[in-house]
Design a protein around this motif. Structure first.
Motif, PDB file in Angstrom:
ATOM      1  N   ALA A 372       0.831  -1.208   0.000  1.00  0.00           N
ATOM      2  CA  ALA A 372       0.000   0.000   0.000  1.00  0.00           C
ATOM      3  C   ALA A 372       0.863   1.255   0.000  1.00  0.00           C
ATOM      4  O   ALA A 372       0.542   2.255  -0.660  1.00  0.00           O
ATOM      5  N   MET A 373       1.976   1.191   0.710  1.00  0.00           N
ATOM      6  CA  MET A 373       2.837   2.358   0.832  1.00  0.00           C
ATOM      7  C   MET A 373       3.632   2.659  -0.435  1.00  0.00           C
ATOM      8  O   MET A 373       4.310   3.682  -0.517  1.00  0.00           O
ATOM      9  N   THR A 374       3.544   1.788  -1.452  1.00  0.00           N
ATOM     10  CA  THR A 374       4.163   2.111  -2.741  1.00  0.00           C
ATOM     11  C   THR A 374       3.287   3.053  -3.561  1.00  0.00           C
ATOM     12  O   THR A 374       3.713   3.548  -4.603  1.00  0.00           O
ATOM     13  N   ALA A 375       2.063   3.289  -3.113  1.00  0.00           N
ATOM     14  CA  ALA A 375       1.151   4.160  -3.852  1.00  0.00           C
ATOM     15  C   ALA A 375       1.675   5.596  -3.865  1.00  0.00           C
ATOM     16  O   ALA A 375       2.275   6.074  -2.898  1.00  0.00           O
ATOM     17  N   ASP A 376       1.443   6.276  -4.963  1.00  0.00           N
ATOM     18  CA  ASP A 376       1.904   7.643  -5.165  1.00  0.00           C
ATOM     19  C   ASP A 376       0.843   8.613  -4.639  1.00  0.00           C
ATOM     20  O   ASP A 376      -0.160   8.892  -5.317  1.00  0.00           O
ATOM     21  N   ALA A 377       1.071   9.131  -3.442  1.00  0.00           N
ATOM     22  CA  ALA A 377       0.089  10.017  -2.813  1.00  0.00           C
ATOM     23  C   ALA A 377      -0.059  11.329  -3.581  1.00  0.00           C
ATOM     24  O   ALA A 377      -1.143  11.932  -3.594  1.00  0.00           O
ATOM     25  N   ALA A 378       1.019  11.784  -4.237  1.00  0.00           N
ATOM     26  CA  ALA A 378       0.935  13.026  -5.011  1.00  0.00           C
ATOM     27  C   ALA A 378       0.015  12.848  -6.215  1.00  0.00           C
ATOM     28  O   ALA A 378      -0.775  13.746  -6.551  1.00  0.00           O
ATOM     29  N   LEU A 379       0.095  11.686  -6.871  1.00  0.00           N
ATOM     30  CA  LEU A 379      -0.809  11.400  -7.983  1.00  0.00           C
ATOM     31  C   LEU A 379      -2.255  11.322  -7.502  1.00  0.00           C
ATOM     32  O   LEU A 379      -3.169  11.821  -8.166  1.00  0.00           O
TER      33      LEU A 379
END
Length: 429
Positions: A372-379
Motif C-alpha cells: 500500500a505504501m508504494t502508492a503515489d500520494a501526489a498522484l
C-alpha cells in the motif's frame, strides 16, 4: 468553483481548533488543498457552505449506507429527541437495538454499547486481557483501531496519511505490550502466535483492512488466524467498525464464514450518530461490570438518539433485496473503474469488495501495508482535486476507502465514472 466561505471558516477554525479540523485527515493536506465546509447533505449529495454540490463517496467514512438524512432515520431521531436526548439510565430503545444487533451478528451473544469505535476496541482489549490474564496485543501493520495508546503502532488512517510513525504522548510501557505484524502473511502470523516467550492476550484485526486503503484478506490468512487463536487460547477480535452491516447484514464474519470471539462495531449501528459497541461470546461478556470485574462505563452509552437512529437504519437494511441491490450496483461500478484504471496513463490498482473500494496509484497488487505504501500520494492528490472540481467528493487521502450507498443511483455512478475517465487522462507523473 467558489470556495470563499469555506476559506473564511477554515481561517477562523485554525484560531480555535488544532489544524482547523477535529479529525486530522479532514485538513486535506495530503491532497494539496484546504477543506471545504459542509452545509448539508441528503441522499448521496453533499452541499458545501458556498453552495457547491458533490456526489459523496465518503459517507461520513462509511456508516451512511442508506445515504444522508434518510427520512426514516431522521423521523426516528426527531421522535426520540422530543422525549429527551440523554437519560444516564437504561431505556427500552437500547434493549431493542441490542437484540437486533445480536441476532444479526453471528458470533455475538451479548453486546455493550459505547460512544465510538475507539471506545469499542479499547474496551474489547481490556476484556480480552481480563479474561486471559495476559498482556500482549497483536495487531497488523496498517490496520487502524482508533486512537487509544495501544493502537498507534504502525497504524493506518490519518496516522499514515500525515506520515506520523506513532505518537508522542504514548508511554513506552504501553507500546511494549503491542506487537504489529504484516497483514496477510500466514508464516509470520504463525511464528508470532506460537512464540512461547510472548504473553499474547488477543489478536485484533480488520477482517477487511479499510484504513490503509481497502486491502482484501487472503481467506487462508483469516482461517489460519482463527485456527491458531482457538488452539492457543488467544482471544480473536474482529474490528468491524467499517465492515459491520456493510459487507453483509452480519458483516465480514458472515461473508467469510469465520467467527471471532469478540466483535467491535462503530457508528453504522447508530445510523451515523456517535456510537460504538463490542460484543461476543456470553462467557466473555459476563466478565464486564456489573456482572464481572472488568470495568467499563460511559454516561452517553446507549443514548436514545443513537439507539433510535440505529433501529431505523437496521430495519431498512433488513428489507428483502437490500444487500443484493447494493452489491450489484457496487460490482458494476467497481468493474467499470477497473477498466478505466487499466487504460490510464499511470499505474493504478483497484482493490474492492462489496461496496468498498480504493484506487491505489501503484502497479499493485496491494495486499498489505508495504505494498500500500508504494502508492503515489501526489498522484492521488491530483486525482482528488480533479474529481472535486468535477463535483465528486472523495476521501482526502490515498489510504482510505470509497463507499457506495443505497442512495447512489446509476446516474450518480455514471457521472463519477465519466469524471474519473477525464481525471485519469489528465494525470502526470
Amino acid at each position: 468553483m467558489k470556495t470563499d466561505r469555506s476559506a473564511q471558516l477554515f481561517t477562523q477554525a485554525k484560531t480555535y481548533i488544532p489544524g482547523g479540523v477535529n479529525s486530522p485527515v479532514r485538513a486535506c493536506r495530503s491532497v494539496g488543498c484546504d477543506p471545504l465546509f459542509v452545509h448539508k447533505a441528503s441522499g448521496c449529495m453533499i452541499t458545501d457552505v458556498d453552495g457547491n454540490e458533490f456526489i459523496d463517496f465518503v459517507g461520513s467514512w462509511g456508516p451512511m449506507i442508506l445515504g444522508h438524512a434518510h427520512p426514516e432515520v431522521v423521523e426516528a431521531i426527531q421522535a426520540a429527541a422530543v422525549q429527551g436526548t440523554s437519560f444516564g439510565a437504561p431505556s427500552p430503545l437500547e434493549v431493542e437495538l441490542a437484540s437486533m444487533v445480536c441476532k444479526a451478528v453471528p458470533s455475538m451473544d451479548k453486546i455493550r454499547f459505547v460512544n465510538s469505535g475507539t471506545e469499542a476496541t479499547m474496551s474489547a482489549i481490556r476484556l480480552a486481557r481480563g479474561y486471559t490474564g495476559r498482556k500482549v496485543v497483536v495487531k497488523f501493520d496498517g490496520c487502524y483501531h482508533g486512537h487509544a495508546d495501544s493502537f498507534l503502532v504502525k497504524a493506518g488512517s490519518g496516522v499514515i496519511t500525515l506520515g506520523i510513525p506513532g505518537s508522542p504522548g504514548v508511554p513506552e510501557d504501553i507500546v511494549k505490550n503491542t506487537l504489529s505484524i504484516p497483514y496477510n502473511n500466514e508464516e509470520i502470523l504463525e511464528q508470532t502466535l506460537r512464540d512461547t516467550n510472548l504473553d499474547i492476550a488477543c489478536v485484533i484485526v480488520e477482517p477487511v483492512a479499510g484504513n490503509m486503503g481497502v486491502v482484501v484478506p487472503n481467506l487462508g490468512f483469516l482461517r489460519k488466524l482463527r485456527e491458531l487463536t482457538r488452539e492457543l487460547g488467544i482471544i480473536l477480535i474482529f474490528d468491524e467498525v467499517i465492515t459491520g452491516f456493510r459487507l453483509a447484514l452480519g458483516g465480514a464474519q458472515e461473508r467469510f464464514g469465520i467467527m471471532p470471539d469478540l466483535t467491535c462495531l462503530g457508528k453504522i449501528i447508530g445510523g451515523g450518530l456517535p456510537v460504538g459497541a463490542y460484543g461476543g461470546k456470553r462467557e466473555l461478556m459476563e466478565l464486564i461490570a456489573p456482572d464481572g470485574p472488568v470495568y467499563q462505563a460511559g454516561t452517553l452509552s446507549g443514548n436514545p438518539l443513537a439507539m433510535a437512529a440505529g433501529l431505523a437504519m437496521l430495519r431498512v437494511v433488513q428489507r428483502p433485496g437490500f444487500y443484493a441491490e447494493l452489491e450489484a450496483k457496487s460490482d458494476w461500478f467497481g468493474a467499470e473503474m477497473e477498466k478505466l484504471a487499466a487504460a490510464a496513463p499511470v499505474p493504478i490498482s483497484v482493490n474492492r469488495i462489496g461496496s468498498l473500494m480504493t484506487c491505489f496509484f501503484t502497479r499493485g497488487p496491494v495486499t498489505d501495508f508495504t505494498s500500500a505504501m508504494t502508492a503515489d500520494a501526489a498522484l492521488y492528490g491530483q486525482y482528488f482535486r480533479h474529481m472535486l472540481a468535477g463535483g465528486i467528493w472523495l476521501a482526502p487521502s490515498q489510504f482510505e476507502a470509497s463507499f457506495v450507498s443505497a442512495a447512489h443511483e446509476r446516474s450518480h455512478l455514471q457521472k463519477a465514472l465519466d469524471m474519473t475517465e477525464s481525471s485519469f487522462k489528465k494525470l502526470m507523473v
